[in-house]
Scaffold this motif. Structure first.
Motif, PDB file in Angstrom:
ATOM      1  N   SER A  64      -7.827  10.118 -14.946  1.00 10.41           N
ATOM      2  CA  SER A  64      -7.048   9.228 -15.801  1.00 10.41           C
ATOM      3  C   SER A  64      -5.779   9.935 -16.249  1.00 10.41           C
ATOM      4  O   SER A  64      -5.681  11.162 -16.205  1.00 10.41           O
ATOM      5  N   GLU A  65      -4.812   9.159 -16.692  1.00  8.62           N
ATOM      6  CA  GLU A  65      -3.540   9.726 -17.124  1.00  8.62           C
ATOM      7  C   GLU A  65      -3.639  10.421 -18.473  1.00  8.62           C
ATOM      8  O   GLU A  65      -2.811  11.250 -18.810  1.00  8.62           O
ATOM      9  N   GLY A  66      -4.634  10.081 -19.256  1.00 10.80           N
ATOM     10  CA  GLY A  66      -4.773  10.686 -20.582  1.00 10.80           C
ATOM     11  C   GLY A  66      -6.207  10.657 -21.046  1.00 10.80           C
ATOM     12  O   GLY A  66      -7.061   9.966 -20.473  1.00 10.80           O
ATOM     13  N   ILE A  67      -6.483  11.418 -22.093  1.00 11.99           N
ATOM     14  CA  ILE A  67      -7.843  11.489 -22.637  1.00 11.99           C
ATOM     15  C   ILE A  67      -8.291  10.129 -23.158  1.00 11.99           C
ATOM     16  O   ILE A  67      -9.416   9.701 -22.905  1.00 11.99           O
ATOM     17  N   LYS A  68      -7.403   9.474 -23.875  1.00 11.79           N
ATOM     18  CA  LYS A  68      -7.731   8.162 -24.434  1.00 11.79           C
ATOM     19  C   LYS A  68      -8.167   7.196 -23.336  1.00 11.79           C
ATOM     20  O   LYS A  68      -9.199   6.528 -23.447  1.00 11.79           O
ATOM     21  N   GLU A  69      -7.404   7.163 -22.257  1.00 11.96           N
ATOM     22  CA  GLU A  69      -7.717   6.242 -21.158  1.00 11.96           C
ATOM     23  C   GLU A  69      -9.045   6.612 -20.483  1.00 11.96           C
ATOM     24  O   GLU A  69      -9.828   5.742 -20.114  1.00 11.96           O
ATOM     25  N   GLY A  70      -9.283   7.926 -20.343  1.00 10.14           N
ATOM     26  CA  GLY A  70     -10.522   8.364 -19.716  1.00 10.14           C
ATOM     27  C   GLY A  70     -11.749   8.021 -20.532  1.00 10.14           C
ATOM     28  O   GLY A  70     -12.768   7.563 -19.993  1.00 10.14           O
ATOM     29  N   LEU A  71     -11.653   8.208 -21.854  1.00 11.08           N
ATOM     30  CA  LEU A  71     -12.777   7.869 -22.732  1.00 11.08           C
ATOM     31  C   LEU A  71     -13.021   6.364 -22.730  1.00 11.08           C
ATOM     32  O   LEU A  71     -14.168   5.903 -22.684  1.00 11.08           O
ATOM     33  N   ASN A  72     -11.941   5.602 -22.802  1.00  8.78           N
ATOM     34  CA  ASN A  72     -12.095   4.150 -22.774  1.00  8.78           C
ATOM     35  C   ASN A  72     -12.755   3.693 -21.479  1.00  8.78           C
ATOM     36  O   ASN A  72     -13.594   2.790 -21.466  1.00  8.78           O
ATOM     37  N   TRP A  73     -12.385   4.335 -20.364  1.00  8.91           N
ATOM     38  CA  TRP A  73     -12.937   3.931 -19.072  1.00  8.91           C
ATOM     39  C   TRP A  73     -14.438   4.209 -19.014  1.00  8.91           C
ATOM     40  O   TRP A  73     -15.208   3.363 -18.565  1.00  8.91           O
ATOM     41  N   ILE A  74     -14.865   5.394 -19.465  1.00  7.07           N
ATOM     42  CA  ILE A  74     -16.279   5.742 -19.367  1.00  7.07           C
ATOM     43  C   ILE A  74     -17.120   4.877 -20.289  1.00  7.07           C
ATOM     44  O   ILE A  74     -18.252   4.507 -19.972  1.00  7.07           O
ATOM     45  N   VAL A  75     -16.573   4.524 -21.453  1.00  8.24           N
ATOM     46  CA  VAL A  75     -17.303   3.651 -22.373  1.00  8.24           C
ATOM     47  C   VAL A  75     -17.444   2.255 -21.777  1.00  8.24           C
ATOM     48  O   VAL A  75     -18.508   1.627 -21.873  1.00  8.24           O
ATOM     49  N   LYS A  76     -16.391   1.771 -21.127  1.00  7.42           N
ATOM     50  CA  LYS A  76     -16.409   0.424 -20.579  1.00  7.42           C
ATOM     51  C   LYS A  76     -17.201   0.327 -19.285  1.00  7.42           C
ATOM     52  O   LYS A  76     -17.900  -0.667 -19.046  1.00  7.42           O
ATOM     53  N   ASN A  77     -17.130   1.369 -18.451  1.00  4.02           N
ATOM     54  CA  ASN A  77     -17.696   1.280 -17.108  1.00  4.02           C
ATOM     55  C   ASN A  77     -18.887   2.202 -16.842  1.00  4.02           C
ATOM     56  O   ASN A  77     -19.540   2.074 -15.810  1.00  4.02           O
ATOM     57  N   GLY A  78     -19.149   3.122 -17.745  1.00  2.00           N
ATOM     58  CA  GLY A  78     -20.183   4.120 -17.488  1.00  2.00           C
ATOM     59  C   GLY A  78     -21.597   3.710 -17.855  1.00  2.00           C
ATOM     60  O   GLY A  78     -22.534   4.467 -17.624  1.00  2.00           O
ATOM     61  N   GLN A  79     -21.759   2.511 -18.431  1.00  2.00           N
ATOM     62  CA  GLN A  79     -23.076   2.023 -18.847  1.00  2.00           C
ATOM     63  C   GLN A  79     -23.796   3.049 -19.724  1.00  2.00           C
ATOM     64  O   GLN A  79     -24.963   3.374 -19.514  1.00  2.00           O
ATOM     65  N   ILE A  80     -23.073   3.550 -20.713  1.00  2.00           N
ATOM     66  CA  ILE A  80     -23.643   4.551 -21.606  1.00  2.00           C
ATOM     67  C   ILE A  80     -24.042   3.914 -22.939  1.00  2.00           C
ATOM     68  O   ILE A  80     -23.511   2.869 -23.329  1.00  2.00           O
ATOM     69  N   ASP A  81     -24.976   4.562 -23.623  1.00  2.00           N
ATOM     70  CA  ASP A  81     -25.471   4.056 -24.902  1.00  2.00           C
ATOM     71  C   ASP A  81     -24.937   4.843 -26.088  1.00  2.00           C
ATOM     72  O   ASP A  81     -24.871   4.331 -27.203  1.00  2.00           O
ATOM     73  N   ILE A  82     -24.558   6.101 -25.860  1.00  2.00           N
ATOM     74  CA  ILE A  82     -23.993   6.959 -26.906  1.00  2.00           C
ATOM     75  C   ILE A  82     -22.910   7.827 -26.281  1.00  2.00           C
ATOM     76  O   ILE A  82     -23.097   8.353 -25.181  1.00  2.00           O
ATOM     77  N   LEU A  83     -21.790   7.968 -26.977  1.00  2.63           N
ATOM     78  CA  LEU A  83     -20.760   8.912 -26.557  1.00  2.63           C
ATOM     79  C   LEU A  83     -20.823  10.112 -27.491  1.00  2.63           C
ATOM     80  O   LEU A  83     -20.704   9.960 -28.715  1.00  2.63           O
ATOM     81  N   ALA A  84     -21.029  11.307 -26.951  1.00  5.54           N
ATOM     82  CA  ALA A  84     -21.104  12.538 -27.747  1.00  5.54           C
ATOM     83  C   ALA A  84     -19.866  13.379 -27.510  1.00  5.54           C
ATOM     84  O   ALA A  84     -19.423  13.553 -26.373  1.00  5.54           O
ATOM     85  N   MET A  85     -19.291  13.911 -28.596  1.00  3.79           N
ATOM     86  CA  MET A  85     -18.083  14.726 -28.513  1.00  3.79           C
ATOM     87  C   MET A  85     -18.185  15.874 -29.501  1.00  3.79           C
ATOM     88  O   MET A  85     -18.816  15.747 -30.547  1.00  3.79           O
TER      89      MET A  85
END
Length: 291
Positions: A231-252
């Protein structure tokens, strides 16, 4: 027994977080403690130099305790209805104290040897462009593990947890703690890193390989895998994984000068409450406390 701390202010969002925490507690074998921090009102800067009448303080304290008792009863009753095992006992407790929320939460967490904070996350309004609201943000700055639950989000057994990393070596003990959290649910842990294609170099690939080798050596959990997000940026990458990664929790990991820190404080602040509709787990650097 593990202990989950839930800061409550008697709002619907806080009560929903408490309900989420009880279901989570059932899955990991924990007790839930609801903490209400009441504040004495100040009418002006000059009032700060005055002594607040003891009778008024006692009234505020009594009202907070009564409201907390009712909340504990509601949460406990819903908890019991959700689980019908023979001899099941819902362990939900409440405590009310005066002070500043983030300071009292941090103090209670440390002194009572808690394992995790679960807090409600309100959606930011148009005038609020902070990451997740002032109180939640201040609690994160106290460097304790916080699981933020969006308003209205109901508990479901986590099947996949995404862990966003910049391949810092200090993320390894955090992954060990996260693995212990995931084990009762047999949840997958997706190690994700976001970078644009221009950063794909031999050094970058070597850094990835070194980190994953350390994970294999140190983290005793077999349901872990890695995914690179271009992705071009961190924001875009996080948004993509949340939308498309079928995840239940994002840990950072909330580490100063890390990409999470830049999201909190940089010019391109990500308003997580607008973008994330799943729980967000914020962990301090090198976190080792079992969750």
């Amino acid at each position: 027994m593990k202990k989950i701390l839930v800061p409550v202010d008697f709002s619907a969002t806080a009560e929903n977080a408490a309900d989420y925490a009880t279901d989570l507690a059932h899955g990991i074998g924990a007790r839930v403690e609801l903490l209400n921090v009441f504040q004495v009102p100040e009418f002006s800067p000059a009032a700060a130099s005055l002594v607040w009448p003891l009778e008024e303080y006692n009234l505020i304290e009594d009202d907070a305790k009564k409201a907390l008792e009712k909340l504990v009863e509601r949460v406990e009753e819903k908890y019991k209805k959700a689980h019908h095992e023979l001899g099941f006992k819902a362990e939900v407790f409440g405590r009310s104290v005066g002070g500043e929320v983030e300071q009292e939460v941090s103090k209670y967490f440390t002194e009572c040897k808690m394992n995790l904070v679960v807090a409600g996350l309100n959606r930011a309004d148009k005038l609020t462009k902070t990451l997740m609201g002032s109180v939640a943000r201040k609690i994160i700055e106290e460097e304790i593990p916080v699981l933020l639950i969006p308003a209205g989000y109901r508990f479901k057994k986590p099947k996949k947890i995404a862990f966003a990393t910049d391949f810092s070596h200090s993320d390894i003990p955090v992954l060990c703690a996260l693995a212990e959290f995931a084990k009762p649910f047999s949840a997958d842990i997706l190690i994700m890193h976001t970078e644009n294609s221009r950063s794909d170099s031999a050094d970058s690939r070597q850094k990835t390989e070194d980190f994953l080798n350390r994970v294999a050596d140190r983290v005793n959990y077999r349901h872990i895998y890695h995914r690179h997000v271009n992705s071009e940026g961190i924001k875009e990458g996080l948004n993509w994984i949340v939308k498309n990664g079928q995840i239940d929790i994002l840990a950072m990991v909330h580490r100063k000068h890390s990409f999470f820190y830049r999201l909190l404080n940089g010019s391109h602040t990500l308003n997580m409450s607008d973008h994330i509709q799943i729980p967000l787990l914020a962990l301090p650097p090198e976190h080792k406390i079992p969750m």
